[in-house]
Write a protein that holds these residues in place. Structure first.
Motif, PDB file in Angstrom:
ATOM      1  N   ALA A 183      52.677  24.318  12.231  1.00 38.27           N
ATOM      2  CA  ALA A 183      52.781  25.677  11.667  1.00 38.27           C
ATOM      3  C   ALA A 183      51.099  26.144  12.116  1.00 38.27           C
ATOM      4  N   ALA A 184      49.920  25.387  12.122  1.00 42.90           N
ATOM      5  CA  ALA A 184      48.794  26.031  12.214  1.00 42.90           C
ATOM      6  C   ALA A 184      48.832  26.323  13.750  1.00 42.90           C
ATOM      7  N   LEU A 185      49.425  25.565  14.351  1.00 41.72           N
ATOM      8  CA  LEU A 185      49.281  25.571  16.047  1.00 41.72           C
ATOM      9  C   LEU A 185      50.337  26.808  16.516  1.00 41.72           C
ATOM     10  N   ALA A 186      51.402  26.990  15.838  1.00 41.43           N
ATOM     11  CA  ALA A 186      52.006  28.117  16.254  1.00 41.43           C
ATOM     12  C   ALA A 186      51.684  29.465  15.730  1.00 41.43           C
ATOM     13  N   LEU A 187      50.919  29.372  14.708  1.00 41.73           N
ATOM     14  CA  LEU A 187      50.346  30.850  14.045  1.00 41.73           C
ATOM     15  C   LEU A 187      49.820  31.637  15.104  1.00 41.73           C
ATOM     16  N   PRO A 188      48.557  31.193  15.752  1.00 40.36           N
ATOM     17  CA  PRO A 188      47.838  31.818  16.669  1.00 40.36           C
ATOM     18  C   PRO A 188      48.716  32.494  17.817  1.00 40.36           C
TER      19      PRO A 188
END
Length: 493
Positions: A183-188
């Motif tokens: 989720a953190a990788l996809a957000l940016p």
């Protein structure tokens, strides 16, 4: 000719990594969590009962247990681990689809292969009957898919979309730390596309990610109360330092795995920075690398913060971070390869291949020699071979703490593990409650997996005497996370 040689080097690296993975799977001894996986995915238990009573009762989504149950016909833990080799092949196939459709990723993929093959966690995680290797494989393909969308601005062909969808669904639903990291990788990437109002790119990333996240959320709705209950009393060390060291060690091992690749990645990062200054805007690769780096920072910071609330981090749970950093190294190193002439590119790949080969030579025994129940089992088997009348005792007392932990399967996994090891080495274990002492041979008392509460000779002998065993002299040997205590043969009466 040079291009073919470069491809041959990448293929040789994958082949060597595959051979090393199979070898470590077959040679490494099992540890407690692998016994747990083998037990809860054993044939004979109805699928619905296993899902309801064991898989959903554990602390992570049940995907890997489903795959392990589907391949339970492989047999022993050593052979069952070959599931991971098959998952690795599928990940390579998925990555090949992405690279074939986005040729700009080819140099990065070549560096990525060298990096992953040299990383000790590729073999350590790959030779365990646990979900960590699946996390590594799924997030590598997922991160490559994010970069592919960023470079092309579109979802691509049906085949490429299928690869990204499968990677997203898998990565979000294999391990809770992996889910949060993805989720953190996809957000940016999502935010960058949305800020540019590139709705095609936003949809290409957002739809698979949202669907995969919703599946995870649905599973979490069922499992969260169980997770919270299971981890009220937990074995992971709390505190900021514990979390920081886990993250730091995972990332350092990844960066240091292949010094040649690291040097190339640093040089490539300088070139990417120069490109930005010259063009006054980031190239696709520089942008993808920057977004990936932001995602890694978000993931690491968020996981450390969560760990402060409830301990959740150890190094092997962080395979998603290892995968993301490896893809970042690939992107950076790929920029260096692009700037070299074909001949120098081949020489650079040869140097990286040599470093990877050296790392594999070191990593194979490192993985095989990990702490295992087979170490004590082998020592007992040697005693039994010397004197076949040797009696071997185990006692739930040695593992009372872990047997009391949730999920409830722990209470059955411990005796299953002792029986499994004894059967593997051809000796038998006395029934629990028996007070039999061997005649003319030693009597062996055996304890495993007491790494948190270590028993010493005094504690063992005191418990044995209190339990009714006539223990006098005793040879106590600690072996790894276990021990054996041998009482000399009783005098003839």
């Amino acid at each position: 000719m040079i291009r073919s040689s470069s491809r041959l080097l990448v293929f040789a690296t994958l082949l060597l990594l595959g051979c090393a993975l199979v070898w470590t799977c077959l040679q490494r001894g099992p540890w407690y969590d692998e016994f747990y996986t083998q037990f809860v995915t054993r044939p004979g238990v109805p699928w619905t009962a296993a899902l309801r009573e064991s898989w959903l009762a554990d602390n992570h989504p049940p995907l890997y247990y489903v795959l392990a149950r589907a391949t339970a016909w492989l047999g022993s833990i050593a052979h069952h681990r070959l599931l991971n080799a098959a998952l690795g092949v599928l990940a390579v196939a998925g990555g090949a689809v992405l690279v074939r459709e986005v040729p700009r990723l080819a140099p990065a993929a070549a560096v990525l292969v060298l990096e992953l093959a040299a990383n000790p966690w590729s073999l350590i995680a790959g030779s365990e009957l646990r979900s960590y290797f699946l996390s590594l494989c799924a997030v590598v393909v997922f991160a490559l898919g994010l970069c592919a969308v960023r470079l092309t601005g579109e979802a691509g062909s049906v085949r490429r979309q299928a690869v990204f969808w499968i990677a997203a669904l898998t990565a979000f639903n294999v391990h809770i730390i992996t889910s949060l990291t993805c989720a953190a990788l996809a957000l940016p990437f999502l935010l960058a596309a949305a800020v540019r109002r590139d709705w095609r790119e936003t949809r290409a990333i957002g739809v698979p990610v949202v669907v995969a996240g919703l599946v995870f959320a649905a599973i979490t709705a069922l499992q969260l109360p169980i997770w919270l209950s299971n981890t009220k009393v937990f074995w992971i060390e709390p505190g900021f330092d514990s979390a920081r060291w886990s993250v730091e060690w995972a990332l350092l091992r990844t960066l240091e795995a292949n010094p040649v690749v690291l040097a190339g990645a640093l040089a490539g990062a300088v070139l990417l920075g120069r490109d930005v200054l010259q063009r006054r805007k980031p190239s696709g690769e520089a942008g993808a690398l920057a977004l990936l780096a932001i995602g890694v920072v978000l993931a690491a910071g968020g996981l450390v913060a969560l760990h402060m609330l409830r301990p959740i981090l150890i190094e092997k749970y962080l395979m998603a971070l290892v995968a993301a950093v490896s893809v970042g190294v690939g992107l950076s190193g790929g920029r260096l390869l692009e700037g070299l002439s074909p001949r120098w590119r081949l020489l650079a790949l040869l140097a990286g291949f040599a470093a990877t080969l050296l790392a594999l030579v070191q990593n194979v025994p490192l993985a095989v020699s990990r702490v295992s129940w087979f170490t004590t089992g082998r020592a007992i088997a040697q005693e039994v071979a010397r004197c076949p009348g040797t009696v071997v005792h185990v006692d739930p007392f040695w593992n009372a703490e872990i047997m009391a932990m949730l999920p409830r399967d722990n209470a059955q996994v411990v005796p299953f593990a002792y029986r499994y090891v004894a059967r593997s080495f051809g000796f038998s274990v006395a029934q629990v409650g028996s007070r039999e002492m061997a005649n003319g041979c030693p009597t062996v008392f055996w304890g495993e997996h007491d790494s948190k509460q270590q028993f010493d000779a005094g504690a063992v002998s005191a418990h044995l005497r209190a339990s009714g065993f006539p223990v006098g002299n005793m040879d106590f040997r600690r072996i790894g996370d276990g021990w054996i205590a041998m009482v000399p043969p009783q005098p003839e009466r």
